[in-house]
Write a protein that holds these residues in place. Structure first.
Motif, mmCIF file in Angstrom:
data_model
loop_
_atom_site.group_PDB
_atom_site.id
_atom_site.type_symbol
_atom_site.label_atom_id
_atom_site.label_comp_id
_atom_site.label_asym_id
_atom_site.label_seq_id
_atom_site.Cartn_x
_atom_site.Cartn_y
_atom_site.Cartn_z
ATOM 1 N N ARG A 1 -5.707 0.464 -0.934
ATOM 2 C CA ARG A 1 -6.201 1.583 -0.165
ATOM 3 C C ARG A 1 -7.711 1.590 -0.697
ATOM 4 O O ARG A 1 -7.772 1.686 -1.684
ATOM 5 N N TYR A 2 -8.604 1.668 0.348
ATOM 6 C CA TYR A 2 -10.194 1.955 -0.173
ATOM 7 C C TYR A 2 -10.894 0.794 -0.677
ATOM 8 O O TYR A 2 -11.941 0.910 -1.156
ATOM 9 N N THR B 1 2.260 -0.356 4.548
ATOM 10 C CA THR B 1 1.909 1.168 4.012
ATOM 11 C C THR B 1 3.336 1.990 3.619
ATOM 12 O O THR B 1 3.524 3.145 3.272
ATOM 13 N N ALA C 1 -6.109 1.244 6.710
ATOM 14 C CA ALA C 1 -4.736 0.367 6.455
ATOM 15 C C ALA C 1 -3.655 0.460 7.586
ATOM 16 O O ALA C 1 -3.633 1.582 8.295
ATOM 17 N N LEU D 1 0.880 -1.217 0.055
ATOM 18 C CA LEU D 1 0.007 -0.086 -0.004
ATOM 19 C C LEU D 1 0.741 1.410 0.044
ATOM 20 O O LEU D 1 0.313 2.436 0.155
ATOM 21 N N GLY E 1 -5.212 -4.332 6.798
ATOM 22 C CA GLY E 1 -5.906 -3.380 7.353
ATOM 23 C C GLY E 1 -6.878 -3.825 8.531
ATOM 24 O O GLY E 1 -7.061 -5.020 8.656
#
Ligand SMILES: [Zn+2]
Length: 113
Positions: A85-86, A103, A99, A36, A71
């Motif tokens: 992400r998302y 990352t 997350a 991520l 996450g």
């Protein structure tokens, strides 16, 4: 391509380490790249090779260790694998998933001489 500035950052870390630990050549760099972290490993390799030319890390091998994204789902309260992400939660399909792992990008280890 923001990998170029990231590669310069990696070189700075290597040069700082060289001053601290008094080594003169770097044979390989182990770089952790989170899924991520929005860093493309191939682009990173390419930029690294360009940036280290003429430095103590010239010719060093860049070993990329990919770290899986992870996450915390606010809907089912579970820690789940997260590819982007998302994305919705793969366990319950809910949102949001914050997350919590994979990352970052960081230099994990240097092989020096
Ligand atoms: Zn969930």
């Amino acid at each position: 391509m923001h990998e170029m500035s990231l590669a310069i950052g990696v070189l700075q870390i290597v040069e700082d380490a060289a001053r601290e630990r008094h080594f003169r050549r770097v044979r390989s760099v182990f770089l952790e790249i989170g899924e991520l972290a929005a860093v493309e490993p191939e682009a990173m390799r390419f930029c690294f090779d360009a940036v280290v030319r003429g430095t103590l890390a010239e010719g060093a091998v860049l070993n990329v260790i990919e770290v899986a994204g992870e996450g915390l789902c606010f809907n089912c309260n579970r820690t789940v694998p997260l590819a982007a992400r998302y994305d919705p939660c793969p366990a319950c399909g809910g949102y949001p998933v914050q997350a919590t792992g994979g990352t970052e990008m960081r230099v994990k280890e240097l092989e020096v001489e």
